[in-house]
Motif scaffolding. Structure first.
Motif, short mmCIF file in Angstrom:
data_model
loop_
_atom_site.label_atom_id
_atom_site.label_comp_id
_atom_site.label_asym_id
_atom_site.label_seq_id
_atom_site.Cartn_x
_atom_site.Cartn_y
_atom_site.Cartn_z
N ALA A 20 -49.33 9.57 -45.91
CA ALA A 20 -47.92 9.78 -46.28
C ALA A 20 -47.82 10.55 -47.60
O ALA A 20 -46.97 11.44 -47.74
CB ALA A 20 -47.20 8.43 -46.39
N LEU A 21 -48.71 10.27 -48.55
CA LEU A 21 -48.71 11.02 -49.80
C LEU A 21 -49.15 12.46 -49.56
O LEU A 21 -48.56 13.39 -50.12
CB LEU A 21 -49.61 10.34 -50.84
N HIS A 22 -50.15 12.67 -48.71
CA HIS A 22 -50.56 14.04 -48.36
C HIS A 22 -49.39 14.81 -47.76
O HIS A 22 -49.15 15.98 -48.11
CB HIS A 22 -51.71 14.04 -47.35
N ASP A 23 -48.66 14.15 -46.86
CA ASP A 23 -47.52 14.80 -46.21
C ASP A 23 -46.46 15.18 -47.24
O ASP A 23 -45.92 16.28 -47.21
CB ASP A 23 -46.94 13.87 -45.14
N ARG A 24 -46.19 14.26 -48.16
CA ARG A 24 -45.17 14.52 -49.18
C ARG A 24 -45.59 15.64 -50.13
O ARG A 24 -44.79 16.49 -50.51
CB ARG A 24 -44.91 13.22 -49.97
N ALA A 25 -46.87 15.66 -50.50
CA ALA A 25 -47.34 16.64 -51.47
C ALA A 25 -47.69 17.99 -50.86
O ALA A 25 -47.44 19.03 -51.48
CB ALA A 25 -48.56 16.08 -52.21
N PHE A 26 -48.27 17.99 -49.65
CA PHE A 26 -48.79 19.23 -49.08
C PHE A 26 -48.02 19.73 -47.86
O PHE A 26 -48.17 20.89 -47.49
CB PHE A 26 -50.26 19.05 -48.66
N GLY A 27 -47.29 18.86 -47.19
CA GLY A 27 -46.55 19.27 -46.00
C GLY A 27 -47.46 19.44 -44.80
O GLY A 27 -48.67 19.18 -44.85
N PRO A 28 -46.90 19.89 -43.68
CA PRO A 28 -47.68 19.99 -42.44
C PRO A 28 -48.78 21.05 -42.48
O PRO A 28 -49.72 20.98 -41.69
CB PRO A 28 -46.62 20.33 -41.38
N GLY A 29 -48.70 22.01 -43.37
CA GLY A 29 -49.72 23.04 -43.46
C GLY A 29 -51.08 22.52 -43.90
O GLY A 29 -52.08 23.22 -43.80
N ARG A 30 -51.12 21.27 -44.35
CA ARG A 30 -52.37 20.71 -44.84
C ARG A 30 -53.45 20.66 -43.76
O ARG A 30 -54.63 20.73 -44.05
CB ARG A 30 -52.16 19.33 -45.44
N PHE A 31 -53.05 20.54 -42.51
CA PHE A 31 -54.03 20.41 -41.43
C PHE A 31 -54.82 21.69 -41.21
O PHE A 31 -55.87 21.67 -40.58
CB PHE A 31 -53.35 19.97 -40.13
N ALA A 32 -54.34 22.81 -41.75
CA ALA A 32 -55.08 24.07 -41.63
C ALA A 32 -56.14 24.21 -42.73
O ALA A 32 -56.97 25.10 -42.67
CB ALA A 32 -54.10 25.24 -41.71
N ARG A 33 -56.11 23.31 -43.71
CA ARG A 33 -57.07 23.39 -44.81
C ARG A 33 -58.49 23.11 -44.32
O ARG A 33 -58.71 22.29 -43.44
CB ARG A 33 -56.70 22.40 -45.92
N THR A 34 -59.42 23.77 -44.93
CA THR A 34 -60.81 23.67 -44.51
C THR A 34 -61.35 22.24 -44.59
O THR A 34 -62.11 21.81 -43.73
CB THR A 34 -61.67 24.63 -45.34
N ALA A 35 -60.98 21.49 -45.62
CA ALA A 35 -61.47 20.11 -45.75
C ALA A 35 -61.08 19.28 -44.53
O ALA A 35 -61.86 18.45 -44.05
CB ALA A 35 -60.94 19.46 -47.02
N TYR A 36 -59.90 19.51 -44.00
CA TYR A 36 -59.47 18.80 -42.80
C TYR A 36 -60.33 19.19 -41.60
O TYR A 36 -60.67 18.35 -40.77
CB TYR A 36 -57.99 19.06 -42.50
N ARG A 37 -60.70 20.45 -41.52
CA ARG A 37 -61.54 20.91 -40.40
C ARG A 37 -62.92 20.28 -40.44
O ARG A 37 -63.47 19.91 -39.41
CB ARG A 37 -61.65 22.43 -40.41
N VAL A 38 -63.48 20.14 -41.62
CA VAL A 38 -64.79 19.51 -41.74
C VAL A 38 -64.69 18.04 -41.35
O VAL A 38 -65.52 17.53 -40.59
CB VAL A 38 -65.35 19.65 -43.18
N ARG A 39 -63.66 17.35 -41.82
CA ARG A 39 -63.52 15.93 -41.50
C ARG A 39 -63.25 15.71 -40.01
O ARG A 39 -63.64 14.67 -39.47
CB ARG A 39 -62.44 15.29 -42.36
N GLU A 40 -62.62 16.66 -39.34
CA GLU A 40 -62.39 16.53 -37.89
C GLU A 40 -63.72 16.40 -37.15
O GLU A 40 -63.80 15.74 -36.12
CB GLU A 40 -61.64 17.76 -37.35
#
Length: 168
Positions: A20-40
């Motif tokens: 929820a904090l990520h969503d508030r601070a970064f918005g939906p575009g956060r899922f395109a970030r490389t760190a998210y891709r590695v964690r996937e």
């Protein structure tokens, strides 16, 4: 009355609060970030490592940091830092800096030798991060090579890591 500020290791049950904090601070575009891709690549149940931390004001989240264990060119002993997030109303008060230091100390104590992140050297340089030579270490997804940074937790560690980053 002011809520007591505490910092502690993150737990799996904290994921909704952190998200929820990520969503508030970064918005939906956060899922395109490389760190998210590695964690996937790591799969469910591996979202929180022993090095993730959060800061709370009572029951309210102030800041959170994630460090994910990774392989670089198949070699263990490295972690990916990111994201670091601070609630806007707490920005500039040192909570992010404190989390970075605590999480990096925990990763080093556990035997990790290198921390990688995608970020601004002007901010992360104070923690020992410096640019990685272009093409030395690669990430799954687009990354501005000037923003790929590393901090050695053991002197000389960076020279031993080459190749693609993958989830561990």
């Amino acid at each position: 009355m002011l809520a007591k500020i505490t910092t502690r290791p993150a737990a799996p049950e904290d994921i909704p609060l952190i998200s929820a904090l990520h969503d508030r601070a970064f918005g939906p575009g956060r899922f395109a970030r490389t760190a998210y891709r590695v964690r996937e690549q790591m799969g469910l149940g591996r979202e929180i490592s022993d090095f993730c931390r959060l800061t709370m004001a009572g029951e309210r989240i102030v800041a959170a940091i994630r460090l994910s264990e990774i392989l670089i060119g198949g070699r263990p002993g490295a972690v990916l830092l990111g994201p670091l997030v601070v609630a806007p109303e707490y920005a500039g008060q040192g909570y992010g800096r404190a989390l970075i230091k605590e999480a990096m100390d925990a990763a080093g104590t556990a035997g990790n030798r290198l921390v990688i992140l995608v970020g601004d050297e002007s901010y992360y340089g104070r923690f020992g991060f410096a640019p990685v030579a272009p093409g030395t270490i690669t990430l799954p997804g687009p990354v501005d090579p000037t923003r790929l940074l590393a901090a050695e937790l053991e002197n000389g560690a960076l020279s031993e890591y080459h190749g693609p980053i993958s989830g561990r």
